[in-house]
Design a protein around this motif. Sequence first.
Motif, PDB file in Angstrom:
ATOM      1  N   THR A 137       0.826  -1.206   0.000  1.00  0.00           N
ATOM      2  CA  THR A 137       0.000   0.000   0.000  1.00  0.00           C
ATOM      3  C   THR A 137       0.863   1.259   0.000  1.00  0.00           C
ATOM      4  O   THR A 137       0.571   2.224  -0.726  1.00  0.00           O
ATOM      5  N   ILE A 138       1.927   1.276   0.806  1.00  0.00           N
ATOM      6  CA  ILE A 138       2.821   2.441   0.804  1.00  0.00           C
ATOM      7  C   ILE A 138       3.441   2.639  -0.570  1.00  0.00           C
ATOM      8  O   ILE A 138       3.527   3.761  -1.082  1.00  0.00           O
ATOM      9  N   ALA A 139       3.862   1.530  -1.199  1.00  0.00           N
ATOM     10  CA  ALA A 139       4.439   1.636  -2.539  1.00  0.00           C
ATOM     11  C   ALA A 139       3.411   2.140  -3.548  1.00  0.00           C
ATOM     12  O   ALA A 139       3.727   2.965  -4.412  1.00  0.00           O
ATOM     13  N   ASN A 140       2.164   1.663  -3.466  1.00  0.00           N
ATOM     14  CA  ASN A 140       1.121   2.121  -4.386  1.00  0.00           C
ATOM     15  C   ASN A 140       0.868   3.625  -4.245  1.00  0.00           C
ATOM     16  O   ASN A 140       0.683   4.335  -5.239  1.00  0.00           O
ATOM     17  N   LEU A 141       0.863   4.108  -3.003  1.00  0.00           N
ATOM     18  CA  LEU A 141       0.609   5.527  -2.770  1.00  0.00           C
ATOM     19  C   LEU A 141       1.779   6.391  -3.209  1.00  0.00           C
ATOM     20  O   LEU A 141       1.591   7.456  -3.805  1.00  0.00           O
ATOM     21  N   LEU A 142       2.981   5.931  -2.946  1.00  0.00           N
ATOM     22  CA  LEU A 142       4.154   6.723  -3.306  1.00  0.00           C
ATOM     23  C   LEU A 142       4.384   6.745  -4.810  1.00  0.00           C
ATOM     24  O   LEU A 142       4.863   7.748  -5.356  1.00  0.00           O
ATOM     25  N   GLU A 143       4.054   5.658  -5.496  1.00  0.00           N
ATOM     26  CA  GLU A 143       4.291   5.586  -6.927  1.00  0.00           C
ATOM     27  C   GLU A 143       3.113   6.083  -7.753  1.00  0.00           C
ATOM     28  O   GLU A 143       3.139   6.015  -8.982  1.00  0.00           O
ATOM     29  N   GLY A 144       2.065   6.590  -7.089  1.00  0.00           N
ATOM     30  CA  GLY A 144       0.963   7.215  -7.807  1.00  0.00           C
ATOM     31  C   GLY A 144      -0.034   6.271  -8.416  1.00  0.00           C
ATOM     32  O   GLY A 144      -0.847   6.687  -9.245  1.00  0.00           O
ATOM     33  N   ARG A 145      -0.013   4.989  -8.020  1.00  0.00           N
ATOM     34  CA  ARG A 145      -0.988   4.045  -8.584  1.00  0.00           C
ATOM     35  C   ARG A 145      -2.370   4.200  -7.959  1.00  0.00           C
ATOM     36  O   ARG A 145      -3.344   3.694  -8.494  1.00  0.00           O
ATOM     37  N   VAL A 146      -2.446   4.872  -6.816  1.00  0.00           N
ATOM     38  CA  VAL A 146      -3.728   5.117  -6.139  1.00  0.00           C
ATOM     39  C   VAL A 146      -3.928   6.629  -6.097  1.00  0.00           C
ATOM     40  O   VAL A 146      -3.235   7.339  -5.365  1.00  0.00           O
ATOM     41  N   PRO A 147      -4.867   7.178  -6.868  1.00  0.00           N
ATOM     42  CA  PRO A 147      -5.078   8.629  -6.864  1.00  0.00           C
ATOM     43  C   PRO A 147      -5.779   9.094  -5.591  1.00  0.00           C
ATOM     44  O   PRO A 147      -6.623   8.382  -5.036  1.00  0.00           O
ATOM     45  N   PHE A 148      -5.425  10.286  -5.124  1.00  0.00           N
ATOM     46  CA  PHE A 148      -6.061  10.858  -3.938  1.00  0.00           C
ATOM     47  C   PHE A 148      -5.744  12.343  -3.899  1.00  0.00           C
ATOM     48  O   PHE A 148      -4.849  12.845  -4.599  1.00  0.00           O
ATOM     49  N   PHE A 149      -6.510  13.070  -3.081  1.00  0.00           N
ATOM     50  CA  PHE A 149      -6.260  14.483  -2.823  1.00  0.00           C
ATOM     51  C   PHE A 149      -5.633  14.612  -1.440  1.00  0.00           C
ATOM     52  O   PHE A 149      -6.196  14.144  -0.445  1.00  0.00           O
ATOM     53  N   PRO A 150      -4.454  15.225  -1.338  1.00  0.00           N
ATOM     54  CA  PRO A 150      -3.803  15.341  -0.018  1.00  0.00           C
ATOM     55  C   PRO A 150      -4.670  16.111   0.966  1.00  0.00           C
ATOM     56  O   PRO A 150      -5.360  17.070   0.600  1.00  0.00           O
TER      57      PRO A 150
END
Length: 407
Positions: free
Chosen positions: A316-329
């Motif tokens: 999950t950390i890798a997905n978030l850091l590499e942009g595979r999971v879009p989100f608004f900070p």
Amino acid sequence: MEPPAAPGPERLFDSHRFPTDGFLLLALLLYAPVGLCLLVLRVFIGVHVFLVSCALPDSVLRRFIVRVMCSVLGLFVRQSDPQFRDVNVRVYIANHVTQFDHNVINLLTSCNTPALNGAPGFICWSRGFMELGVTGSRAELVDSLKVYSSHRGNPPLLLFPEEAATNGRAGLLRFSSWPFSILDVVQPVALQVQRPLITVSVADSSWITELLWTFFVPFTVYQLLAMELGVVSTRLTAADKTEHMKRLRHTSVLPFAPASSQPLAARPRMPSSLTGIAPEDVQITAMAQRVKEVLPHVPLEVIRIDLAQTSCVDTTIANLLEGRVPFFPESKAAGTDLPAPSTSQAAAASGIQGSIAVPSSKPATKQFAKSPVERHLSLQERKRALYDYARRRFAEKHGAARAGGSP
């Protein structure tokens, strides 16, 4: 059509020995008395196998006798299409599944495996490893193996470029390059291992534990194939395995620890509305809190949704850091109690170019490194920074309270 995604560490390594299926658990329970009797009997037979293998010189007769005795121990070795094996080859390259792969392959052909880890001595020799006396870098090891292979009277080398064992079902670790720099010609060996009732190997188990479980089960089949394994290669390394097992041991403690075993400040914070949810949701919530500590600018709901699919904090950390999971900070006010993320992490995760203000009093995380060693060092630095930040907050809070309460 895009190729299938490479499996994560949770699929490459087994962390539990017993099956989750109820029928298999019942069969294992019924078999347990028989398995214990076999274990005791095979321990005594195994001592005789060891003495015979030490007494007889390396030859076809010795390998045949030891192979027959190993079948009594429940170790069966099969070889498909042996005519494809080059008898003049000096280096064998094999995938790594169990801690006894080199012993099993040695039952079919004469070969030596150098000891890469562990202190030299009787245990190393008794396990069938070759001691070279090299304790320096990989370059010194390669030079020593080149000298060894230059003598035609020495048996061939058996090397495992993965440098760590997997379960052999989902994928392979990334191969190191040094085994292929010894000689120009190598012989690939594809190894498959199967056994009933329990898993073939557990990632963080010792070799003596694996040996006792091998004696406990009815049989274990090692098969050497002259064809493809049918698994995919990954970019994970032995260092990634070590880091994954450390995180797995840490996360396995959090959701199931007794309430009295942890101080209140160390327990994962859970909203009161989650007290009646299922244990799986409690585990996901605890894992989400850990991800939130590393990436405080990511919304908690986004973390929970991705964890429900991956069930792995690292993925999950890798997905978030590499942009595979879009989100608004999230805004800075929503995470004032957590260390602020760096600009590079927020930009990589959300795809939005810009700057994020990082307060000087809080530790800022570094850029996500590509090397496993660098990621491990960065993780240790972040831990130290978080500990120092927590100490400062505690000292400031309690220092102000004591100053306000003094006359």
